[in-house]
Design an enzyme around this catalytic site. Structure first.
Site, PDB file in Angstrom:
ATOM      1  N   ASP A 183       0.884  -1.168   0.000  1.00  0.00           N
ATOM      2  CA  ASP A 183       0.000   0.000   0.000  1.00  0.00           C
ATOM      3  C   ASP A 183       0.920   1.217   0.000  1.00  0.00           C
ATOM      4  OD1 ASP A 183      -2.244   1.683   0.225  1.00  0.00           O
ATOM      5  OD2 ASP A 183      -2.066   1.708   2.409  1.00  0.00           O
TER       6      ASP A 183
ATOM      7  N   GLU B 270      -1.247  -1.398  -4.930  1.00  0.00           N
ATOM      8  CA  GLU B 270      -2.452  -0.626  -5.214  1.00  0.00           C
ATOM      9  C   GLU B 270      -2.187   0.378  -6.330  1.00  0.00           C
ATOM     10  OE1 GLU B 270      -5.488   0.616  -2.056  1.00  0.00           O
ATOM     11  OE2 GLU B 270      -4.341   2.444  -2.434  1.00  0.00           O
TER      12      GLU B 270
ATOM     13  N   ASP C 161      -2.416   0.838   7.352  1.00  0.00           N
ATOM     14  CA  ASP C 161      -1.648   0.710   6.105  1.00  0.00           C
ATOM     15  C   ASP C 161      -1.203  -0.734   5.869  1.00  0.00           C
ATOM     16  OD1 ASP C 161      -1.497   3.537   5.141  1.00  0.00           O
ATOM     17  OD2 ASP C 161      -0.579   3.813   7.103  1.00  0.00           O
TER      18      ASP C 161
END
EC number: 3.1.21.10
Length: 173
Positions: A8, A67, A139
């Site tokens: 992420d 991502e 996160d």
């Protein structure tokens, strides 16, 4: 068996999550955050690159899932996020890992069942799916969710390929 590293990305905090997939079973290997406490962007990018490289060396993943960049209201933030993604991807490519990208909405849909899920819902489902004793940091939970999404997407793709192969052989199971 496969080991998947989920990332992420962020210019200040980059979450990572590592899981193992054996058939349909997922197990937790590790997670955390790469925190860049320096002010200048080039130094932060260097720390992200070094951190991702270290994680790859430690866990020896087979796949790298990250991502995708979403459209941010602040162009400067979106550019910094893109640069953080870029150095993480370069770290993976330098280790000859295949890179897969997933939209945040797809990750939430896969893990929670709702593309507009809140961070707390993602944390809860990651905890449940991986049988963790507590919710991971936000996160890190997002990174684990990205890795879980890769497992589901790749497993579905494999099943579809097998179905097509059986159809070409004249059989449908």
């Amino acid at each position: 068996m496969a080991i998947i590293l989920g990332i992420d990305p962020g210019s200040r905090v980059t979450g990572y999550g590592v899981i193992r997939q054996v058939g349909r079973q997922l197990s937790y290997l590790g997670s955390g955050c790469i925190r860049t406490k320096v002010d200048d962007l080039p130094s932060r990018l260097k720390l992200i690159y070094a951190g991702v490289t270290e994680i790859i060396t430690q866990f020896q993943p087979d796949y790298f899932a990250i991502e995708q960049v979403f459209m941010a209201k602040n162009a400067d933030s979106a550019l910094k996020l893109g640069q953080a993604r870029g150095v993480a991807i370069v770290a993976a490519v330098n280790q000859e890992l295949p890179v897969f990208e997933y939209a945040a909405r797809q990750v939430k849909q896969t893990v929670v069942g709702m593309g507009s899920a809140e961070k707390s819902q993602v944390q809860h489902m990651v905890r449940t799916l991986l049988k963790l004793p507590a919710n991971p940091q936000a996160d890190a939970a997002d990174a684990l969710a990205i890795a879980i999404t890769h497992c589901h997407v790749s497993q579905n793709a494999m099943q579809m390929s097998e179905s097509r192969l059986n159809l070409t052989r004249g059989r449908l199971r």
